[in-house]
Scaffold this active site. Sequence first.
Site, PDB file in Angstrom:
ATOM      1  N   LYS A   1      45.065  40.019  42.676  1.00 59.77           N
ATOM      2  CA  LYS A   1      46.108  39.977  42.285  1.00 59.77           C
ATOM      3  C   LYS A   1      46.601  41.062  40.603  1.00 59.77           C
ATOM      4  O   LYS A   1      47.849  41.186  39.981  1.00 59.77           O
ATOM      5  CB  LYS A   1      46.361  38.860  41.725  1.00 59.77           C
ATOM      6  CG  LYS A   1      46.488  37.994  43.358  1.00 59.77           C
ATOM      7  CD  LYS A   1      47.600  37.132  43.651  1.00 59.77           C
ATOM      8  CE  LYS A   1      47.661  37.174  45.110  1.00 59.77           C
ATOM      9  NZ  LYS A   1      49.133  36.773  45.850  1.00 59.77           N
TER      10      LYS A   1
ATOM     11  N   GLU B   1      55.031  32.411  39.521  1.00 55.40           N
ATOM     12  CA  GLU B   1      54.331  30.730  40.589  1.00 55.40           C
ATOM     13  C   GLU B   1      52.464  31.322  40.446  1.00 55.40           C
ATOM     14  O   GLU B   1      52.144  32.443  40.584  1.00 55.40           O
ATOM     15  CB  GLU B   1      55.473  31.205  41.187  1.00 55.40           C
ATOM     16  CG  GLU B   1      54.648  32.167  42.683  1.00 55.40           C
ATOM     17  CD  GLU B   1      54.866  33.836  42.523  1.00 55.40           C
ATOM     18  OE1 GLU B   1      55.427  33.539  41.458  1.00 55.40           O
ATOM     19  OE2 GLU B   1      54.178  34.310  42.897  1.00 55.40           O
TER      20      GLU B   1
ATOM     21  N   SER C   1      39.698  40.467  49.462  1.00 52.45           N
ATOM     22  CA  SER C   1      40.803  40.142  48.203  1.00 52.45           C
ATOM     23  C   SER C   1      40.281  39.502  46.877  1.00 52.45           C
ATOM     24  O   SER C   1      40.886  39.789  46.163  1.00 52.45           O
ATOM     25  CB  SER C   1      41.883  39.317  48.981  1.00 52.45           C
ATOM     26  OG  SER C   1      41.710  38.148  49.167  1.00 52.45           O
TER      27      SER C   1
HETATM   28  C1  LIG Z   1      41.977  35.424  46.827  1.00 51.82           C
HETATM   29  C2  LIG Z   1      43.403  36.013  47.396  1.00 51.82           C
HETATM   30  N1  LIG Z   1      43.748  36.571  48.797  1.00 51.82           N
HETATM   31  C3  LIG Z   1      44.601  36.873  48.691  1.00 51.82           C
HETATM   32  C4  LIG Z   1      45.753  36.224  49.002  1.00 51.82           C
HETATM   33  C5  LIG Z   1      46.889  35.868  48.976  1.00 51.82           C
HETATM   34  O1  LIG Z   1      48.557  36.728  48.669  1.00 51.82           O
HETATM   35  P1  LIG Z   1      48.598  37.845  49.247  1.00 51.82           P
HETATM   36  O2  LIG Z   1      49.112  37.594  51.023  1.00 51.82           O
HETATM   37  O3  LIG Z   1      49.600  38.597  48.394  1.00 51.82           O
HETATM   38  O4  LIG Z   1      48.015  38.998  49.372  1.00 51.82           O
HETATM   39  C6  LIG Z   1      45.340  35.156  47.473  1.00 51.82           C
HETATM   40  C7  LIG Z   1      46.840  34.715  47.061  1.00 51.82           C
HETATM   41  O5  LIG Z   1      46.937  33.365  45.763  1.00 51.82           O
HETATM   42  C8  LIG Z   1      44.231  34.920  46.284  1.00 51.82           C
HETATM   43  O6  LIG Z   1      44.158  34.675  45.321  1.00 51.82           O
END
Ligand SMILES: Cc1ncc(COP(=O)(O)O)c(C=O)c1O
Lengths: 258, 392
Positions: free
Chosen positions: B90, B112, B378
């Site tokens: 993020k 948000e 992620s």
């Molecule tokens: C570690 C992680 N992966 C994925 C997401 C999902 O968001 P996005 O689909 O925008 O990657 C989040 C959202 O809070 C997250 O914290």
Amino acid sequence: MNRIQRLFQGKNRNILNIYFTAGYPNLQDTETIILNLEKAGADLVEVGMPYSDPLADGPTIQESGTQALQNGMTLPLLFEQLEVVRQKTNIPLVMMGYFNQVMQYGEQKFFEKAAAVGIDGLILPDLPLYEYESKYRKIVEELGLSISFLISPQTEAARVKKVDELSNGFIYMVSSSSITGAKSEISSTQIDYFERINAMQLKNPRLIGFGISSHATYRQACQYANGAIIGSAFIKAVGGSTDVAASTRDFVKGILTA
Amino acid sequence: MAPITVNEQGYYGEFGGAFIPEMLHPNVEELRQKYLDLSSQPDFQREFQHLLRDYVGRPTPLYLAKRLSEYYGTTIYLKREDLCHTGAHKINNTIGQILLAKRLGKTRIIAETGAGQHGVATATVCALMGIQCIVYMGEVDIKRQAPNVARMRMLGAEVRPATSGSKTLKDATNEAIRDWINNPVDTHYIIGSVVGPHPYPDMVARFQSVISEEIMWQLEEHTGKKYPDAVIACVGGGSNAAGAFYHYLNEEKVRLIAVEAAGEGIHSGKSAATSVLGTKGVIHGSRTLLMQTEDGQIVEPHSISAGLDYPGIGPMHAHLISTGRAEAISITDEEALEAAVLVSRREGIIPALETAHAFAALKYMQYKPSDILVFCLSGRGDKDLDTYMKHL
Ligand SMILES: Cc1ncc(COP(=O)(O)O)c(C=O)c1O
């Protein structure tokens, strides 16, 4: 010429437009509210289509929408109710709602149905000017519906002119930069904005909305525009009421008389 | 297939646009006119690259996960976004947006958050720049992601609970939008995913595209090939997936796999499987796929993972999925929990619950032993330990 255009032809000052959320406080209040608004002296009624996620609305209208949906309000039911109401009154009716509802109903079908049941105008706050002009203007105008776009204190002059070109009926002048919700006063920066817009010599009349809640703020708004739109304050007034008809009339009388 | 790009009005095919109330128009329009120009200026790029390297810790490693590869009988690489400062991808986006906000003269930031990772990443860059920060978070998420709430407070941000609707990410987003309507002059809204009105989806995708930019050269270093057989990422709004897919969008030999949350089962009534349950509509200013009733009321989603608990997906993903460019796989709460344990014990990496969904997709994917699969890891799972402990 539809009922909105006719209204402004005969009267261009002190227009009182009241917003209510259809299905609130009770599912079957639509007719009671519209007829009593008219009886008590409102000029125009804005029928809110309740929505799960109303981005431009404050807590009062949000909660009324949630309640209306829980009561079972749907767009097809609302159209049925309005068709019946239309047999009993000639007051101009405007439908206000978020564009997703229109999309799901089917845009063309929605516009046709609205015109068929005797709706005169539309306010779709999240329908962009560009989308309207390129996709829907033709059908809306052919059906003789009015549409009112919004302007706010931040709207640039060129865009105000565009809004004036695309709107027909009236322009919805958002009083301050805010979501809906009753506030108590009109400030000097707001007055500057109203005067700036007045000086532009627009073709459409203007109604001031957002934050109009009392006789005093209504009178003030009427000094700077052709009239005012009241929503949240009316929702609050009928909210806990056991006699929606009487509360509706009392509210309008309270706004119109000191 | 036509190249995948966004047009002037913010459309990817039939998805996108900017369905916003007039009160938001001046801000969104200013951003639309300036985001490409400002973010390509040399001084912006210098500051952005510097912060990504020295503050975020980029490039993040591309790691060959030997024991997972062995388990699944293929070759698996992990793009380690969990090693970014604050623990998730993020921050790539919040660094970019805070630099834009500064150049736009904004002095107040709102955001948000669902899982709290975007909230933490926003609070972090606001602390870094000395700018006021307010984060909207659903009441349900404040409870289930408590460690991140504490981190935001420690960083000086104000966390405001969203108490309407399902009290999760959708409702936090509604509140943030309302705040922006009320504060149009001094405030910039840092949206945390590739959702919202144009230019947000494209802007956020660009800031996250560093993920696939790095994967390309790193994979070449490891294997001599720039192109994996598939890139797999979880999708809430879709920002980590957008970043991991970005430089492969027009390389059709690379399969793009978007993994969404099926909650308690796609048809259980408690799900966030937008690709299956969603229909075309407007949510948060964008025409995309979303879960809604016939009447156009938005349906409250469910996922054990706060970051995937959202009833829509970004317009780019709606386009990729509906044209068949990306494949969507839906993973239940239970399957995600299992995958989280597996990855933890096989690789010594505790993934976020969101990310765990991506790993669970392996059991539904077709792949060959000779394939190279890249997973976007992620985020890390510290914030989810409470949930994990309950299910061990
Ligand atoms: C570690 C992680 N992966 C994925 C997401 C999902 O968001 P996005 O689909 O925008 O990657 C989040 C959202 O809070 C997250 O914290």
